[in-house]
Design a protein around this motif. Structure first.
Motif, short mmCIF file in Angstrom:
data_model
loop_
_atom_site.label_atom_id
_atom_site.label_comp_id
_atom_site.label_asym_id
_atom_site.label_seq_id
_atom_site.Cartn_x
_atom_site.Cartn_y
_atom_site.Cartn_z
N ASN A 1 39.44 18.48 17.76
CA ASN A 1 39.13 19.90 17.83
C ASN A 1 40.31 20.68 18.35
O ASN A 1 41.32 20.13 18.74
N ALA A 2 40.14 21.99 18.34
CA ALA A 2 41.08 22.93 18.93
C ALA A 2 40.25 24.00 19.63
O ALA A 2 39.03 24.07 19.45
N THR A 3 40.91 24.83 20.43
CA THR A 3 40.19 25.84 21.21
C THR A 3 40.75 27.22 20.96
O THR A 3 41.96 27.43 21.05
N VAL A 4 39.85 28.16 20.66
CA VAL A 4 40.20 29.57 20.54
C VAL A 4 39.62 30.26 21.77
O VAL A 4 38.40 30.30 21.95
N HIS B 1 41.16 20.54 8.52
CA HIS B 1 42.25 19.57 8.42
C HIS B 1 43.50 20.25 8.96
O HIS B 1 43.61 21.49 8.92
N PRO B 2 44.48 19.49 9.46
CA PRO B 2 45.70 20.11 9.97
C PRO B 2 46.30 21.09 8.96
O PRO B 2 46.43 20.78 7.78
N GLY B 3 46.60 22.29 9.43
CA GLY B 3 47.18 23.33 8.60
C GLY B 3 46.17 24.26 7.94
O GLY B 3 46.55 25.30 7.41
N ASP B 4 44.89 23.88 7.94
CA ASP B 4 43.85 24.75 7.36
C ASP B 4 43.75 26.05 8.14
O ASP B 4 43.86 26.05 9.37
N PRO B 5 43.49 27.16 7.44
CA PRO B 5 43.26 28.41 8.17
C PRO B 5 41.94 28.36 8.93
O PRO B 5 40.98 27.74 8.48
N ILE B 6 41.93 28.98 10.08
CA ILE B 6 40.70 29.13 10.87
C ILE B 6 40.22 30.54 10.59
O ILE B 6 40.80 31.52 11.07
N ILE C 1 43.52 39.94 13.48
CA ILE C 1 43.49 39.18 14.72
C ILE C 1 44.90 39.07 15.27
O ILE C 1 45.82 38.67 14.54
N GLN C 2 45.05 39.41 16.52
CA GLN C 2 46.34 39.30 17.19
C GLN C 2 46.24 38.23 18.26
O GLN C 2 45.30 38.23 19.05
N LEU C 3 47.19 37.29 18.24
CA LEU C 3 47.19 36.18 19.19
C LEU C 3 48.24 36.38 20.26
O LEU C 3 49.30 36.96 20.02
N ASP C 4 47.95 35.88 21.45
CA ASP C 4 48.89 35.86 22.56
C ASP C 4 49.82 34.67 22.34
O ASP C 4 49.36 33.54 22.19
N THR C 5 51.10 34.91 22.30
CA THR C 5 52.07 33.83 22.10
C THR C 5 53.06 33.77 23.27
O THR C 5 54.18 33.29 23.12
N SER C 6 52.64 34.23 24.44
CA SER C 6 53.54 34.34 25.58
C SER C 6 53.90 33.00 26.21
O SER C 6 54.84 32.92 27.00
N ALA C 7 53.19 31.95 25.89
CA ALA C 7 53.51 30.62 26.43
C ALA C 7 53.82 29.67 25.27
O ALA C 7 53.24 29.79 24.20
N HIS D 1 52.99 26.69 24.62
CA HIS D 1 51.90 25.83 24.15
C HIS D 1 50.86 26.58 23.33
O HIS D 1 49.97 25.97 22.75
N LEU D 2 50.97 27.89 23.24
CA LEU D 2 50.00 28.68 22.47
C LEU D 2 50.43 28.77 21.01
O LEU D 2 51.60 28.97 20.70
N ARG D 3 49.47 28.62 20.11
CA ARG D 3 49.72 28.70 18.68
C ARG D 3 49.90 30.16 18.27
O ARG D 3 49.24 31.05 18.80
N ASP D 4 50.77 30.41 17.28
CA ASP D 4 51.04 31.78 16.86
C ASP D 4 50.34 32.18 15.57
O ASP D 4 50.44 33.32 15.13
N THR D 5 49.63 31.25 14.94
CA THR D 5 48.83 31.57 13.76
C THR D 5 47.50 30.84 13.87
O THR D 5 47.41 29.80 14.53
N LEU D 6 46.49 31.38 13.21
CA LEU D 6 45.18 30.73 13.20
C LEU D 6 45.13 29.68 12.09
O LEU D 6 44.41 29.80 11.12
N ARG D 7 45.95 28.65 12.24
CA ARG D 7 45.93 27.48 11.37
C ARG D 7 45.63 26.29 12.25
O ARG D 7 46.23 26.14 13.32
N TYR D 8 44.71 25.46 11.78
CA TYR D 8 44.22 24.37 12.62
C TYR D 8 45.29 23.34 12.96
O TYR D 8 46.03 22.89 12.10
N GLN D 9 45.35 23.01 14.24
CA GLN D 9 46.15 21.90 14.75
C GLN D 9 45.30 21.20 15.79
O GLN D 9 44.77 21.87 16.69
N ARG D 10 45.15 19.90 15.67
CA ARG D 10 44.36 19.15 16.65
C ARG D 10 44.89 19.43 18.05
O ARG D 10 46.09 19.45 18.27
N ASN D 11 43.99 19.72 18.96
CA ASN D 11 44.28 20.06 20.35
C ASN D 11 45.04 21.38 20.49
O ASN D 11 45.57 21.67 21.56
#
Length: 159
Positions: free
Chosen positions: A37-40, A100-105, A127-133, A135-145
């Motif tokens: 899974n991953a966490t939003v 699956h890895p790379g799939d859009p969320i 949707i705007q994502l926080d990318t200040s750290a 370890h944070l993902r910059d797009t809503l594409r699935y990556q495990r963990n």
């Protein structure tokens, strides 16, 4: 004593049967507990606008896969930050359901008060994502963990 018990039972049954059933969420059959899974994360201070209104307690946010299968959802409490777990395609379940890895969320929103569902098919979701750290993902594409932190969600219904 038996008459008192029957009276209490009758009162209890009348009370339960007089309550109206809550409207069923469109996300009742949501995939969960797969192999990954991953966490939003949606912080309490995220700017969320749904058709010009903010989220209300009872509204729901869900993630769906390319087949439209719900792969995670949360019910907004309105009391603080929320976390939406999105689930990977399972090894022991139907491998077509889940991400699956790379799939859009893809995110959807259910507004409880007017029973309205906002999806990528009937609305524009920005949707705007926080990318200040790092370890944070910059797009809503699935990556495990993967970890995604939402800064803003603006949903506008289509015409």
């Amino acid at each position: 004593m038996r008459a008192l018990s029957l009276g209490v039972l009758t009162l209890l049954l009348l009370t339960v049967s007089s309550r109206s059933a809550p409207a069923q969420s469109p996300f009742e059959a949501c995939l969960d507990a797969t192999s990954g899974n991953a966490t939003v994360i949606i912080p309490a201070n995220a700017q969320i606008s749904i058709d010009g209104r903010t989220l209300s307690p009872g509204d729901e946010i869900a993630a769906v896969d390319a087949n439209g299968q719900c792969v995670g959802h949360l019910t907004w409490s309105g009391t603080g930050s929320e976390a939406l777990t999105v689930w990977e395609a399972g090894l022991f379940r139907d491998s077509r359901a889940g991400l699956h890895p790379g799939d859009p969320i893809a995110l959807c929103v259910w507004r409880q008060d007017d029973k309205r569902l906002f999806t990528p098919e009937n609305s524009t979701l920005n949707i705007q994502l926080d990318t200040s750290a790092p370890h944070l993902r910059d797009t809503l594409r699935y990556q495990r963990n993967g970890m995604y932190v939402v800064e803003a969600i603006v949903v506008e219904p289509g015409s």
